[in-house]
Design an enzyme around this catalytic site. Sequence first.
Site, short mmCIF file in Angstrom:
data_model
loop_
_atom_site.label_atom_id
_atom_site.label_comp_id
_atom_site.label_asym_id
_atom_site.label_seq_id
_atom_site.Cartn_x
_atom_site.Cartn_y
_atom_site.Cartn_z
N ASP A 1 -44.87 40.48 -53.75
CA ASP A 1 -44.28 41.78 -53.44
C ASP A 1 -44.54 42.38 -54.84
O ASP A 1 -44.98 42.04 -55.75
CB ASP A 1 -42.99 41.81 -53.07
CG ASP A 1 -42.11 42.98 -53.12
OD1 ASP A 1 -42.69 43.97 -52.47
OD2 ASP A 1 -41.03 43.26 -53.99
N ASP B 1 -38.07 41.17 -48.01
CA ASP B 1 -39.00 40.31 -48.31
C ASP B 1 -38.43 38.83 -47.69
O ASP B 1 -39.37 37.84 -47.59
CB ASP B 1 -39.42 39.95 -49.84
CG ASP B 1 -39.98 41.11 -50.65
OD1 ASP B 1 -40.99 41.63 -50.00
OD2 ASP B 1 -39.36 41.36 -51.89
#
Length: 664
Positions: free
Chosen positions: A366, A565
């Site tokens: 990420d 996420d």
Amino acid sequence: MKKDTQAPILQQQRHAQDSDAHNHNSHHKKHTDSHSHSHSHTHDHGKAPLILYFIGLVAAVLGLLLSNQSQLIQNSLFALASITAGYHVIVLEGLGETIERTKKANWFTPNSHILMGLAAIGASLLGNYWEGCLLILIFSGAHFLEEYAEGKSQREITQLMKLNPTTARLLQEDGSTKEVVVSTLKIGDRLSVLNGDQVPIDGRILSGTTAIDESAINGESMPAEKTVGDLVYASTINGTGSFTMEVTKTNENTVFAKILELVSHNQTNQTKVASIIQRFEPKYVNAVLIVVILLMLAGPTLLAWTWSESIYKGLVLLVAASPCALAAATVSVTLSATSHLAKKGVLSKGSAYLSQFATIQAIAFDKTGTLTQGKPQMTHHYFSPQVSDTQFLTDLIVSLEKQSSHPLAQAVINGFPNASTIDLINVNNQTGQGLMTTYQGKNYRIGKPSSFEAVATDITQQHDQWAAAGQTVVYVACNEEVLAVLSFLDVAKDYAKTTIEYFNREGIHTSMITGDAAKTAEAIGQSLGIQEIIGNVMPEDKARLISEQKERYGTNAMVGDGINDAPALVNAAVGIAMGEGTDVAVEVSDIVLMKNDLNKLVQTHQTAKKMNRIIRQNLVFSMAVVLFLVFVTLTNRADITLSVIIHEGSTLVVILNGLRLLLH
């Protein structure tokens, strides 16, 4: 979305969450019951197995402390230790799993638990109660430790549920509002959302302007400015403005609900990675049992042994072939690896995940909060040649920002550390226009470029250059004449570049998957040397992309820190969370970097590779010892004493070899 942001909202809604969480967890439980049923009878015995094991351990220690003059009491204590310490692993799990496997396969399918039990019984029948006790203690202890390290219980999504909005302010026909449960809302309902509220459900703004923290959905560190017609998402945090909205999706179809669904679905479809021992266990056990039985029968008929002698040699072979060292071959290594990493601020939820991490072919990151600081910094500033006093304008800019709560405000203040404060009054912060004030008869404004009309060429050139590099740009104007340009970027963390370089050198495919704008993602990704950069990604797309990478490259890992996420972290072979990220990311991950230090990720991969290497060494050595003992037993060169000595010695060797990781 960080803890301190969530806390006030969660406290306001705590009374309404319990029933919704219960309902969702009931659904989740029904979904997972079929998955876990086959193991429930063997692994759900509370603390009783450990209590029995420690009773056995105490009995064994007491037996060792007694002198040889108390042989009967000593042997009785060893026998008691074997029974209590091995009851759960040998009888309940070993016998229970053997029966279950046999029924399913329609063929006798024992496991190593049974073999260890028979080996201990054999050693005791030969008068070596301590050897039988030691075999049980080592095997059962290893089993409990491995069970604890692997974390077999399913990972909860309780923390995620706490972030799910449960109430909304429904607008009535007379203009009043009524607090209702979110699950009762229908498409077309109108809602009121006040400043600081959680957006209760997905919808579209009908009136009002605001800025909304959408990091829970897309990971974007900067709040998104919203006005009439813009979409808003459930579980995001409203800023200082208030607005009315129209519901566009039912509660079960919101983006946040899809995150919940993906996490739950991916959790229940995870499969435990079988170890080398587990994969070959049935064949090995059957082979040993067949050889022992054949030896006992062949002795009197083919080798002229007496039945007593034949049974004795068969039991010696059973002890010789028991995987005593194998039981300790992996546990000492994995515990050393996890302990070593824990001291460095890395927590692993199971040795299997570390083992997998060592073999990854792809790793995805990420951006916000993972590769970058998660907070914007002012990277450039430009003052027009028409500005005669840049110090005054700098002081004015900082003074304005000191009265703002916008995330960029602190970045501006930090970017001009030598600025002085000007006493300003009537500072206004209007969504869509920015910060405004009047000073000495002139109107000053700081706002986004699109809110200004006539702009000088030099200003436009700076804007285009920095915006093309993925930076956020704001203008500073006096009487609507733009005099300065400021640019901001969420800069990379320490060790981010060296971490990416390390994985690239290892031949591991690196990628960045983020909800941020494509230009911003490209700017950060290219500066770090990431091989594949994917921006504008929603949570469900992250999970899909991770699945595609798994198919394309094989074993993969995902590193993230946000709620958005979570599905990807669960879907990856190895999920890795930044410890200062959201509770949800930490909860569903397999490895946690407690100090958000990316350099620890490299150290973890190196330790995991060394752990696998030592495990292979131990397995080869342990099997070599077993083969050697079998050979000397069959050639009449070994007795029970030699088997005991070599077993204890080989076990000590593999344990010491595993402990080397503590010195790594």
